[in-house]
Design a protein around this motif. Structure first.
Motif, PDB file in Angstrom:
ATOM      1  N   ALA A  67       0.866  -1.135  -0.389  1.00 41.35           N
ATOM      2  CA  ALA A  67       0.124   0.278   0.343  1.00 41.35           C
ATOM      3  C   ALA A  67       0.734   0.989   0.389  1.00 41.35           C
ATOM      4  O   ALA A  67       0.332   2.198  -0.315  1.00 41.35           O
ATOM      5  CB  ALA A  67      -0.459  -0.084   1.507  1.00 41.35           C
ATOM      6  N   VAL A  68       1.816   0.845   0.342  1.00 42.32           N
ATOM      7  CA  VAL A  68       3.259   1.955   0.995  1.00 42.32           C
ATOM      8  C   VAL A  68       3.501   2.658  -0.626  1.00 42.32           C
ATOM      9  O   VAL A  68       3.862   3.515  -0.904  1.00 42.32           O
ATOM     10  CB  VAL A  68       3.931   2.727   2.019  1.00 42.32           C
ATOM     11  N   THR A  69       4.212   1.480  -1.133  1.00 46.17           N
ATOM     12  CA  THR A  69       4.579   1.972  -2.348  1.00 46.17           C
ATOM     13  C   THR A  69       3.322   2.039  -3.473  1.00 46.17           C
ATOM     14  O   THR A  69       4.021   3.040  -3.899  1.00 46.17           O
ATOM     15  CB  THR A  69       4.809   0.386  -3.221  1.00 46.17           C
ATOM     16  N   TYR A  70       2.414   1.845  -3.576  1.00 45.70           N
ATOM     17  CA  TYR A  70       1.467   2.324  -4.293  1.00 45.70           C
ATOM     18  C   TYR A  70       0.828   4.258  -3.747  1.00 45.70           C
ATOM     19  O   TYR A  70       0.925   5.381  -4.391  1.00 45.70           O
ATOM     20  CB  TYR A  70      -0.148   1.912  -4.010  1.00 45.70           C
ATOM     21  N   LEU A  71       0.967   4.446  -2.485  1.00 46.86           N
ATOM     22  CA  LEU A  71       1.209   5.900  -2.514  1.00 46.86           C
ATOM     23  C   LEU A  71       2.062   6.635  -2.670  1.00 46.86           C
ATOM     24  O   LEU A  71       1.686   7.822  -3.413  1.00 46.86           O
ATOM     25  CB  LEU A  71       0.991   5.683  -0.324  1.00 46.86           C
ATOM     26  N   ASP A  72       3.692   6.462  -2.519  1.00 48.34           N
ATOM     27  CA  ASP A  72       4.977   6.491  -3.013  1.00 48.34           C
ATOM     28  C   ASP A  72       4.565   6.873  -4.597  1.00 48.34           C
ATOM     29  O   ASP A  72       4.631   8.037  -5.422  1.00 48.34           O
ATOM     30  CB  ASP A  72       5.586   6.153  -2.753  1.00 48.34           C
ATOM     31  N   ARG A  73       4.015   6.044  -5.227  1.00 50.15           N
ATOM     32  CA  ARG A  73       4.164   5.992  -7.064  1.00 50.15           C
ATOM     33  C   ARG A  73       2.954   7.034  -7.272  1.00 50.15           C
ATOM     34  O   ARG A  73       3.337   8.004  -7.682  1.00 50.15           O
ATOM     35  CB  ARG A  73       3.870   4.643  -7.584  1.00 50.15           C
ATOM     36  N   PHE A  74       1.968   6.917  -6.494  1.00 45.02           N
ATOM     37  CA  PHE A  74       0.555   7.493  -6.872  1.00 45.02           C
ATOM     38  C   PHE A  74       1.422   9.287  -6.509  1.00 45.02           C
ATOM     39  O   PHE A  74       1.244   9.983  -7.613  1.00 45.02           O
ATOM     40  CB  PHE A  74      -0.070   7.488  -6.064  1.00 45.02           C
ATOM     41  N   LEU A  75       1.994   9.523  -5.024  1.00 39.21           N
ATOM     42  CA  LEU A  75       2.200  11.023  -4.979  1.00 39.21           C
ATOM     43  C   LEU A  75       3.606  11.527  -5.959  1.00 39.21           C
ATOM     44  O   LEU A  75       3.346  12.734  -6.168  1.00 39.21           O
ATOM     45  CB  LEU A  75       2.556  11.115  -3.776  1.00 39.21           C
ATOM     46  N   THR A  76       4.429  10.928  -6.579  1.00 42.05           N
ATOM     47  CA  THR A  76       5.096  10.458  -7.349  1.00 42.05           C
ATOM     48  C   THR A  76       4.598  11.438  -8.715  1.00 42.05           C
ATOM     49  O   THR A  76       5.016  12.378  -9.700  1.00 42.05           O
ATOM     50  CB  THR A  76       6.552   9.683  -7.410  1.00 42.05           C
ATOM     51  N   LYS A  77       3.764  10.476  -9.356  1.00 45.85           N
ATOM     52  CA  LYS A  77       3.288  10.875 -10.518  1.00 45.85           C
ATOM     53  C   LYS A  77       2.338  12.377 -10.664  1.00 45.85           C
ATOM     54  O   LYS A  77       2.485  13.154 -11.731  1.00 45.85           O
ATOM     55  CB  LYS A  77       2.433   9.727 -11.333  1.00 45.85           C
ATOM     56  N   ARG A  78       1.330  11.979  -9.398  1.00 41.37           N
ATOM     57  CA  ARG A  78       0.715  13.526  -9.933  1.00 41.37           C
ATOM     58  C   ARG A  78       1.297  14.404  -9.082  1.00 41.37           C
ATOM     59  O   ARG A  78       0.806  15.998  -9.716  1.00 41.37           O
ATOM     60  CB  ARG A  78      -0.505  13.457  -8.354  1.00 41.37           C
ATOM     61  N   VAL A  79       3.014  14.669  -8.814  1.00 42.01           N
ATOM     62  CA  VAL A  79       3.394  15.983  -7.832  1.00 42.01           C
ATOM     63  C   VAL A  79       3.874  16.719  -9.524  1.00 42.01           C
ATOM     64  O   VAL A  79       3.893  17.286 -10.200  1.00 42.01           O
ATOM     65  CB  VAL A  79       5.274  15.464  -7.558  1.00 42.01           C
ATOM     66  N   LEU A 161      -5.573   4.047 -10.163  1.00 44.28           N
ATOM     67  CA  LEU A 161      -5.142   3.390 -11.029  1.00 44.28           C
ATOM     68  C   LEU A 161      -4.832   3.608 -12.844  1.00 44.28           C
ATOM     69  O   LEU A 161      -3.319   2.661 -12.980  1.00 44.28           O
ATOM     70  CB  LEU A 161      -5.653   1.621 -11.509  1.00 44.28           C
ATOM     71  N   GLU A 162      -5.002   5.008 -12.488  1.00 47.61           N
ATOM     72  CA  GLU A 162      -4.144   4.727 -13.858  1.00 47.61           C
ATOM     73  C   GLU A 162      -3.690   5.565 -13.577  1.00 47.61           C
ATOM     74  O   GLU A 162      -2.491   5.988 -14.862  1.00 47.61           O
ATOM     75  CB  GLU A 162      -6.084   5.983 -14.520  1.00 47.61           C
ATOM     76  N   THR A 163      -3.092   6.599 -12.588  1.00 50.03           N
ATOM     77  CA  THR A 163      -2.071   7.419 -12.524  1.00 50.03           C
ATOM     78  C   THR A 163      -0.807   6.368 -12.598  1.00 50.03           C
ATOM     79  O   THR A 163      -0.185   6.426 -13.359  1.00 50.03           O
ATOM     80  CB  THR A 163      -2.513   7.692 -11.319  1.00 50.03           C
ATOM     81  N   LEU A 164      -1.500   5.679 -11.923  1.00 50.75           N
ATOM     82  CA  LEU A 164      -0.034   3.861 -11.938  1.00 50.75           C
ATOM     83  C   LEU A 164      -0.201   3.387 -13.445  1.00 50.75           C
ATOM     84  O   LEU A 164       1.470   2.337 -13.132  1.00 50.75           O
ATOM     85  CB  LEU A 164      -0.053   3.115 -11.036  1.00 50.75           C
ATOM     86  N   GLY A 165      -0.964   3.857 -14.336  1.00 52.31           N
ATOM     87  CA  GLY A 165      -0.925   3.274 -15.621  1.00 52.31           C
ATOM     88  C   GLY A 165      -0.779   1.727 -15.346  1.00 52.31           C
ATOM     89  O   GLY A 165      -0.646   0.847 -16.191  1.00 52.31           O
ATOM     90  N   TRP A 166      -1.898   1.209 -14.570  1.00 54.92           N
ATOM     91  CA  TRP A 166      -2.436  -0.027 -13.887  1.00 54.92           C
ATOM     92  C   TRP A 166      -1.447  -0.824 -13.802  1.00 54.92           C
ATOM     93  O   TRP A 166      -1.495  -2.161 -14.338  1.00 54.92           O
ATOM     94  CB  TRP A 166      -3.690  -1.050 -15.424  1.00 54.92           C
ATOM     95  N   ARG A 167      -0.131  -0.938 -13.650  1.00 55.69           N
ATOM     96  CA  ARG A 167       0.597  -1.365 -13.272  1.00 55.69           C
ATOM     97  C   ARG A 167       0.820  -1.825 -11.832  1.00 55.69           C
ATOM     98  O   ARG A 167       1.696  -1.121 -10.992  1.00 55.69           O
ATOM     99  CB  ARG A 167       2.508  -0.915 -13.468  1.00 55.69           C
ATOM    100  N   MET A 168       0.204  -2.297 -10.962  1.00 54.55           N
ATOM    101  CA  MET A 168       0.099  -2.574  -9.848  1.00 54.55           C
ATOM    102  C   MET A 168       0.995  -4.027  -8.799  1.00 54.55           C
ATOM    103  O   MET A 168       1.184  -4.386  -7.830  1.00 54.55           O
ATOM    104  CB  MET A 168      -1.446  -3.891  -9.875  1.00 54.55           C
ATOM    105  N   ARG A 169       1.688  -4.497  -9.866  1.00 57.36           N
ATOM    106  CA  ARG A 169       2.885  -5.420  -9.774  1.00 57.36           C
ATOM    107  C   ARG A 169       4.239  -4.931  -9.303  1.00 57.36           C
ATOM    108  O   ARG A 169       4.709  -4.809 -10.006  1.00 57.36           O
ATOM    109  CB  ARG A 169       3.078  -6.651 -11.036  1.00 57.36           C
ATOM    110  N   SER A 170       3.777  -3.811  -8.171  1.00 58.29           N
ATOM    111  CA  SER A 170       5.022  -3.389  -8.040  1.00 58.29           C
ATOM    112  C   SER A 170       6.474  -4.497  -7.375  1.00 58.29           C
ATOM    113  O   SER A 170       6.531  -5.348  -7.131  1.00 58.29           O
ATOM    114  CB  SER A 170       4.796  -2.426  -6.092  1.00 58.29           C
TER     115      SER A 170
END
Length: 323
Positions: A67-79, A161-170
């Motif tokens: 969950a934290v990896t998703y959080l970090d990737r999302f915040l990075t992409k959004r910024v 999901l869309e922000t991470l490009g649906w790449r959920m296998r971190s």
């Protein structure tokens, strides 16, 4: 295909392809956060995710880590990829009034008091689905000062999901541990397991530190193993360090810097734990009750007893879609 932190690509071949794929894919899973508003919301969200590992939610450590990896990737992409046409209308449709001009910029979103709660809930729910682990949204929301409708949560999940490009296998540092451990100069499986356990513990603990976000997962894994080997098996450490640092073009200097940071994190954590234990002993020895308080971010409600002895009420806010 099943996903796990140690085998994110679900590849069982022994021809070297999974390793090459891991090193090639990890660049797409980097995270980097530096602006203060985003760092603050990350700290708040990470604390809530870690808290979910305790009752009543009791999510597993792997779920919390993912969950934290998703959080970090999302915040990075959004910024780094704020795109008004792509994101702002979506956010405005269920998180802000249409007349609020601040929806156009992500950095305004992170200052909303409910944002960290919403994001931690979303990342936890996605991670639990990915790992096929149980997670109760109702139990989590019962511990939070804000409540969200199911439709709202689904929309936020889709946005993540869309922000991470649906790449959920971190790709995480755990995916590289066995590869690096194969170079450890010992045939004793107990030593190898001890080394892996110590490194894994370090990885779980250090994930809360945003200072490590600039390092690739492979570098963090190598650094955690170096640190563990230095502490547990100093005699084998020099050879192990040399072999790991030269693996597939890893930068030895980056590993050295990361290892130093991990040591500082562990030292600070030990110092904090010792100080807390000492304070508790002093408090209990003097007969003064030591109040246990849960600290939240700005806008959070902290439950406890007021000066008049009555329990404070937890304010609950319901955020609903506007369309």
């Amino acid at each position: 295909m099943a996903y796990s932190l140690e085998n994110p690509l679900d590849y069982s071949g022994d021809d070297g392809k999974p390793l090459v794929a891991l090193f090639a894919a990890e660049a797409d899973h980097d995270a980097a956060i530096s602006d203060e508003p985003t760092v603050s919301v990350r700290r708040d969200a990470v604390a809530r995710i870690r808290k979910a590992a305790e009752p009543p939610c009791s999510v597993g450590p792997s779920t919390a880590y993912l969950a934290v990896t998703y959080l970090d990737r999302f915040l990075t992409k959004r910024v780094t990829q704020v795109d008004e046409e792509q994101y702002a209308p979506r956010l405005a449709s269920f998180m802000l009034p249409r007349t609020d001009p601040s929806f156009a910029l992500f950095l305004f979103q992170v200052k909303k008091p409910w944002f960290a709660v919403f994001l931690s809930l979303t990342c936890l729910s996605l991670a639990s689905k990915m790992l096929d682990h149980g997670f109760s949204v109702d139990e989590f929301q019962a511990t939070q000062p804000f409540q969200f409708m199911p439709e709202t949560i689904e929309r936020m999940q889709l946005l993540v999901l869309e922000t991470l490009g649906w790449r959920m296998r971190s790709i995480t540092p755990f995916a590289f541990l066995d590869y690096f451990l194969s170079s450890f100069p010992s045939t004793d499986p107990r030593q190898v397991q001890d080394l892996k356990d110590r490194a894994s513990k370090t990885l779980f603990q250090a994930q809360t530190e945003e200072i490590l976000l600039g390092f690739k997962p492979s570098v963090i894994a190598a650094s955690a193993l170096h640190s563990a080997a230095f502490d547990l098996f100093p005699a084998q450490f020099p050879d192990f360090e040399s072999v790991v640092s030269s693996s597939l073009g890893l930068d030895p200097e980056r590993i050295r810097v990361c290892q130093e940071l991990l040591r500082k994190v562990n030292t600070n954590r030990c110092d904090s734990a010792a100080a807390a234990a000492a304070a508790k002993n002093v408090a209990s020895g003097s007969g003064t009750p030591l109040a246990a308080m849960e600290h939240g971010g700005e806008g959070d409600t902290i439950r406890g007893s007021g000066s008049d002895g009555r329990d404070d009420k937890k304010a609950t806010i319901q955020i609903v879609p506007t369309i």
